[in-house]
Design a protein around this motif. Structure first.
Motif, PDB file in Angstrom:
ATOM      1  N   ASN A  83      -5.729   4.526  -1.120  1.00  0.00           N
ATOM      2  CA  ASN A  83      -5.493   3.675  -0.162  1.00  0.00           C
ATOM      3  C   ASN A  83      -5.469   4.472   1.145  1.00  0.00           C
ATOM      4  OD1 ASN A  83      -5.176   0.989   1.078  1.00  0.00           O
ATOM      5  ND2 ASN A  83      -3.296   2.038   1.543  1.00  0.00           N
ATOM      6  N   ALA A  84      -5.071   5.638   0.976  1.00  0.00           N
ATOM      7  CA  ALA A  84      -4.892   6.571   2.217  1.00  0.00           C
ATOM      8  C   ALA A  84      -6.388   7.050   2.616  1.00  0.00           C
ATOM      9  CB  ALA A  84      -3.900   7.682   2.034  1.00  0.00           C
ATOM     10  N   LEU A 111      -1.632  13.831  -2.481  1.00  0.00           N
ATOM     11  CA  LEU A 111      -0.697  13.137  -1.355  1.00  0.00           C
ATOM     12  C   LEU A 111       0.643  13.421  -1.386  1.00  0.00           C
ATOM     13  CD1 LEU A 111      -1.211  12.172   1.409  1.00  0.00           C
ATOM     14  CD2 LEU A 111      -1.445   9.786   0.368  1.00  0.00           C
ATOM     15  N   SER A 121       0.712  -1.307   0.025  1.00  0.00           N
ATOM     16  CA  SER A 121      -0.050  -0.028  -0.040  1.00  0.00           C
ATOM     17  C   SER A 121       0.629   1.157   0.024  1.00  0.00           C
ATOM     18  CB  SER A 121      -0.964   0.105   1.412  1.00  0.00           C
ATOM     19  OG  SER A 121      -1.730  -1.047   1.096  1.00  0.00           O
ATOM     20  N   ASP A 161       0.179  13.590  -7.602  1.00  0.00           N
ATOM     21  CA  ASP A 161      -1.193  14.098  -7.195  1.00  0.00           C
ATOM     22  C   ASP A 161      -0.901  14.460  -5.756  1.00  0.00           C
ATOM     23  OD1 ASP A 161      -2.349  11.943  -5.145  1.00  0.00           O
ATOM     24  OD2 ASP A 161      -0.973  10.993  -6.594  1.00  0.00           O
ATOM     25  N   THR A 200      -2.417   8.542  -7.616  1.00  0.00           N
ATOM     26  CA  THR A 200      -1.782   7.101  -7.418  1.00  0.00           C
ATOM     27  C   THR A 200      -2.611   6.433  -6.497  1.00  0.00           C
ATOM     28  OG1 THR A 200      -0.912   8.129  -5.492  1.00  0.00           O
ATOM     29  CG2 THR A 200       0.405   8.105  -7.196  1.00  0.00           C
ATOM     30  N   ARG A 201      -2.597   4.902  -6.507  1.00  0.00           N
ATOM     31  CA  ARG A 201      -3.221   3.911  -5.768  1.00  0.00           C
ATOM     32  C   ARG A 201      -3.077   4.391  -4.419  1.00  0.00           C
ATOM     33  NH1 ARG A 201      -2.344   0.018  -3.409  1.00  0.00           N
ATOM     34  NH2 ARG A 201       0.121  -0.292  -4.350  1.00  0.00           N
ATOM     35  N   GLN A 202      -1.933   4.676  -4.091  1.00  0.00           N
ATOM     36  CA  GLN A 202      -1.627   4.834  -2.479  1.00  0.00           C
ATOM     37  C   GLN A 202      -2.620   6.012  -1.935  1.00  0.00           C
ATOM     38  OE1 GLN A 202       0.438   4.602  -4.988  1.00  0.00           O
ATOM     39  NE2 GLN A 202       2.265   3.028  -4.223  1.00  0.00           N
ATOM     40  N   THR A 203      -2.725   7.083  -2.812  1.00  0.00           N
ATOM     41  CA  THR A 203      -3.641   8.153  -2.515  1.00  0.00           C
ATOM     42  C   THR A 203      -4.938   7.844  -1.989  1.00  0.00           C
ATOM     43  OG1 THR A 203      -2.339   9.832  -3.825  1.00  0.00           O
ATOM     44  CG2 THR A 203      -4.747  10.435  -2.947  1.00  0.00           C
TER      45      THR A 203
END
Lengths: 162, 74
Positions: free
Chosen positions: B31-32, A94, A13, A92, B26-29
Motif C-alpha cells: 500500500n505504501a 518497511l 491500510s 519486511d 506485508t500488505r501495508q508495504t
C-alpha cells in the motif's frame, strides 16, 4: 479497476495501533511475531508474579529479596532482548525501517533524558539526599518504560506517514 | 519516485494481500509503495518486476529530475 483489487480503506491500510503500542510489534502474526509475543507474556508473568509474591509476603524490604527483585527484570529483559533481536530480522523492509527509525529516536531522547535527569537529580540531591533504593528503579523507568513509550509513539506516527 | 504498481496489480487481478504474499512483504508495504509514500529497496523492486515480468524501469519512474523519466511505451 475491480473492487477487490482496489485499495482497502485508509483505516485498514495501517498496522494495528494496539499491537504497535502494547506489544511493540506490527501485528502481522508471523511465526516470529507470535513467538516474541508468547515469550514476552511468559517473561512479564514471571516478573509480575515475583513482584506480587514479594508484596503479599512482605518480603521486599529484605536486602536479598530486593536484590532478586532488581536482578530479575534485568535477567528477563536480557532474554527478551535476545528474542526481540530474532524478531527484528523477520519483518519486511518497511516495518524494519520504521523500527530502526524508532530506535534512533529513542536513543536520542534517551541521551537527552539521561543528561537532564542526571543534572536535575544532582541539584535535587544537594537539597534533599536521594534514597539509593529509589535510584535503583530509575533505569527501569527510564529505559524500560519511558524509552519504550517513545519508540512505541514513534512507531505509531511513522506508520501513519507511510 | 512514481510507479504503476496499482495499475499492474489490477491488470493481473491481484489484491494487495496476494501481491504482498508473493513478494514476502506485508500488505501495508504494498500500500505504501502504491501510494508513493515509500520507495522500495532495489531487491524488492526487482522482485516486483519479476512478478509482473517487466523490467524495473517500466514499473518505477521519476516525474522529473536526475533519474530517467518514464520510458515511452510503443
Amino acid at each position: 479497476m475491480p473492487d477487490h483489487v482496489d485499495n482497502p480503506s485508509p483505516a485498514r491500510s495501517h498496522w494495528s495501533v494496539s499491537e504497535m503500542l502494547l506489544r511493540c510489534t506490527f501485528g502481522t502474526r508471523t511465526p516470529a511475531e507470535r513467538r516474541l509475543i508468547l515469550r514476552g507474556k511468559i517473561v512479564g508473568a514471571l516478573i509480575l508474579g515475583w513482584l506480587l509474591v514479594g508484596i503479599i509476603t512482605h518480603m521486599h524490604p529484605k536486602p536479598l529479596m530486593g536484590v532478586i527483585t532488581l536482578f530479575l527484570p534485568a535477567a528477563f529483559y536480557t532474554y527478551y532482548a535476545l528474542e526481540k533481536r530474532k524478531y527484528f530480522l523477520s519483518p519486511d523492509e518497511l516495518p524494519r525501517r520504521i523500527e530502526l527509525e524508532g530506535m534512533a529516536w529513542a536513543y536520542s531522547v534517551g541521551v537527552l533524558a539521561t543528561l537532564w535527569l542526571g543534572a536535575i537529580g544532582y541539584v535535587v540531591s544537594l537539597q534533599w539526599p536521594l534514597d539509593p533504593k529509589l535510584l535503583a528503579w530509575v533505569p527501569f523507568f527510564l529505559f524500560g518504560a519511558f524509552l519504550a513509550s517513545v519508540k512505541g509513539a514513534y512507531r505509531y506516527f511513522a506508520s501513519r506517514r507511510y | 519516485m512514481r510507479n504503476d504498481l496499482r495499475v499492474l496489480r489490477a491488470r493481473h487481478n491481484l489484491t494487495q494481500a496476494e501481491l504482498a504474499e508473493r513478494l514476502g512483504v506485508t500488505r501495508q508495504t504494498i500500500n505504501a509503495i502504491e501510494t508513493e509514500k515509500y520507495d522500495p529497496s532495489l531487491p524488492l523492486a526487482f522482485k516486483i518486476g519479476a512478478v509482473f515480468r517487466l523490467p524495473v524501469e517500466e514499473i518505477f519512474f521519476a516525474e522529473n529530475g536526475s533519474v530517467p523519466s518514464r520510458p515511452s511505451r510503443t
